[in-house]
Design a protein around this motif. Sequence first.
Motif, PDB file in Angstrom:
ATOM      1  N   GLY A 144       0.808  -1.205   0.000  1.00  0.00           N
ATOM      2  CA  GLY A 144       0.000   0.000   0.000  1.00  0.00           C
ATOM      3  C   GLY A 144       0.847   1.263   0.000  1.00  0.00           C
ATOM      4  N   GLN A 145       2.170   1.098  -0.236  1.00  0.00           N
ATOM      5  CA  GLN A 145       3.028   2.280  -0.192  1.00  0.00           C
ATOM      6  C   GLN A 145       4.007   2.319  -1.353  1.00  0.00           C
ATOM      7  OE1 GLN A 145       4.520   1.505   3.735  1.00  0.00           O
ATOM      8  NE2 GLN A 145       6.303   0.435   2.987  1.00  0.00           N
ATOM      9  N   ASP A 146       3.695   1.561  -2.421  1.00  0.00           N
ATOM     10  CA  ASP A 146       4.575   1.577  -3.591  1.00  0.00           C
ATOM     11  C   ASP A 146       4.306   2.819  -4.442  1.00  0.00           C
ATOM     12  OD1 ASP A 146       5.913  -0.930  -3.121  1.00  0.00           O
ATOM     13  OD2 ASP A 146       3.998  -1.889  -3.562  1.00  0.00           O
ATOM     14  N   SER A 147       5.336   3.237  -5.162  1.00  0.00           N
ATOM     15  CA  SER A 147       5.170   4.423  -6.016  1.00  0.00           C
ATOM     16  C   SER A 147       4.313   4.065  -7.231  1.00  0.00           C
ATOM     17  CB  SER A 147       6.539   4.918  -6.483  1.00  0.00           C
ATOM     18  OG  SER A 147       7.065   3.984  -7.404  1.00  0.00           O
ATOM     19  N   ASP A 148       3.751   5.099  -7.870  1.00  0.00           N
ATOM     20  CA  ASP A 148       2.927   4.870  -9.061  1.00  0.00           C
ATOM     21  C   ASP A 148       3.722   4.150 -10.144  1.00  0.00           C
ATOM     22  OD1 ASP A 148       0.899   6.062  -7.778  1.00  0.00           O
ATOM     23  OD2 ASP A 148       0.961   7.959  -8.905  1.00  0.00           O
ATOM     24  N   ASP A 149       5.030   4.506 -10.264  1.00  0.00           N
ATOM     25  CA  ASP A 149       5.874   3.867 -11.289  1.00  0.00           C
ATOM     26  C   ASP A 149       5.995   2.367 -11.063  1.00  0.00           C
ATOM     27  OD1 ASP A 149       6.267   6.172 -12.520  1.00  0.00           O
ATOM     28  OD2 ASP A 149       8.396   6.436 -11.964  1.00  0.00           O
ATOM     29  N   VAL A 150       6.207   2.000  -9.783  1.00  0.00           N
ATOM     30  CA  VAL A 150       6.366   0.572  -9.450  1.00  0.00           C
ATOM     31  C   VAL A 150       5.071  -0.172  -9.760  1.00  0.00           C
ATOM     32  CG1 VAL A 150       6.655  -1.041  -7.516  1.00  0.00           C
ATOM     33  CG2 VAL A 150       8.160   0.939  -7.730  1.00  0.00           C
ATOM     34  N   ILE A 151       3.941   0.431  -9.384  1.00  0.00           N
ATOM     35  CA  ILE A 151       2.645  -0.237  -9.625  1.00  0.00           C
ATOM     36  C   ILE A 151       2.388  -0.327 -11.134  1.00  0.00           C
ATOM     37  CG2 ILE A 151       0.145  -0.153  -9.202  1.00  0.00           C
ATOM     38  CD1 ILE A 151       0.809   1.451  -6.657  1.00  0.00           C
ATOM     39  N   ALA A 152       2.714   0.754 -11.861  1.00  0.00           N
ATOM     40  CA  ALA A 152       2.491   0.748 -13.316  1.00  0.00           C
ATOM     41  C   ALA A 152       3.335  -0.336 -13.981  1.00  0.00           C
ATOM     42  CB  ALA A 152       2.824   2.115 -13.903  1.00  0.00           C
ATOM     43  N   SER A 153       4.561  -0.511 -13.496  1.00  0.00           N
ATOM     44  CA  SER A 153       5.413  -1.536 -14.100  1.00  0.00           C
ATOM     45  C   SER A 153       4.893  -2.943 -13.767  1.00  0.00           C
ATOM     46  CB  SER A 153       6.852  -1.294 -13.652  1.00  0.00           C
ATOM     47  OG  SER A 153       7.494  -2.461 -13.317  1.00  0.00           O
ATOM     48  N   ARG A 154       4.410  -3.152 -12.553  1.00  0.00           N
ATOM     49  CA  ARG A 154       3.798  -4.455 -12.206  1.00  0.00           C
ATOM     50  C   ARG A 154       2.549  -4.704 -13.049  1.00  0.00           C
ATOM     51  NH1 ARG A 154       4.180  -3.700  -5.855  1.00  0.00           N
ATOM     52  NH2 ARG A 154       6.385  -4.113  -5.574  1.00  0.00           N
ATOM     53  N   MET A 155       1.785  -3.629 -13.300  1.00  0.00           N
ATOM     54  CA  MET A 155       0.570  -3.765 -14.130  1.00  0.00           C
ATOM     55  C   MET A 155       0.948  -4.192 -15.552  1.00  0.00           C
ATOM     56  SD  MET A 155      -2.389  -3.583 -12.863  1.00  0.00           S
ATOM     57  CE  MET A 155      -3.645  -3.133 -14.020  1.00  0.00           C
ATOM     58  N   ARG A 156       2.007  -3.583 -16.087  1.00  0.00           N
ATOM     59  CA  ARG A 156       2.426  -3.948 -17.462  1.00  0.00           C
ATOM     60  C   ARG A 156       2.811  -5.430 -17.522  1.00  0.00           C
ATOM     61  NH1 ARG A 156       4.640   1.154 -17.492  1.00  0.00           N
ATOM     62  NH2 ARG A 156       6.690   0.416 -16.805  1.00  0.00           N
ATOM     63  N   GLU A 157       3.555  -5.877 -16.493  1.00  0.00           N
ATOM     64  CA  GLU A 157       3.953  -7.299 -16.452  1.00  0.00           C
ATOM     65  C   GLU A 157       2.718  -8.199 -16.355  1.00  0.00           C
ATOM     66  OE1 GLU A 157       6.491  -7.226 -13.059  1.00  0.00           O
ATOM     67  OE2 GLU A 157       8.222  -6.500 -14.199  1.00  0.00           O
TER      68      GLU A 157
END
Length: 217
Positions: A144-157
Amino acid sequence: MASQLGNLFILAAPSGAGKSSLIKALLEKHEDAADFPMEVSVSHTTRKPRPGEEDGVHYHFVSREQFEKLIEQGVFFEWAEVFDNYYGTSRVTIEQTLHRGIDVFLDIDWQGARQVKKLLPDACGVFILPPSTQVLKERLNRRGQDSDDVIASRMREAVSEMSHYDEFDYVLVNDDFSVALSDLEAVVRAQRQRTAKQQMRHLDLIKDLLGDQNADR
Ligand code: 5GP
């Protein structure tokens, strides 16, 4: 791999779909059932252990050099590079377990699944989807504390993994966990009743019912 008594199940999903929890729950539910023998294959990986992960239990943790040597030695039934790390399934363990009539679950990615299907077309592929993009996003934001970039990259994967869903025999949507678990059990039960397996398992019964000559047809 010759015909084996046990069934091989391939489970794939994007991170956040709840695949590991479903496999764990399935095994725990049936751990004492002698008529439902199953094991999860322990893969080799070059990624570093996460807190709480044990060597030989969650993975066999090896270096890149060791992994490359194992590839050369033909140890792997399938292997793939996933998110910059190698992952692979050992051939001998799977063969021996299936030979003993125990069903084996492979928790692997789509690349490994494709290789397994090619080598063993009667392996049963199951893909697990999350119920919505919103739920997936929440599950991928692990602490619940990851940056938007990290979440966006996990979403792409995750989207890249999910784009292969139609290469699998079954697709389960993990919305209500207990429903998804019973759907997975239904798939496992159905796979066990396939004619080729029943012929091996119940040869004596079939011979008895049909007479030796008809049973060997
Ligand atoms: P994690 O590092 O999160 O445990 O796993 C990352 C991904 O690698 C997951 O999709 C997992 O299913 C996949 N994976 C784990 N073991 C294997 C394996 O032996 N072969 C392949 N092809 N993928 C694997």
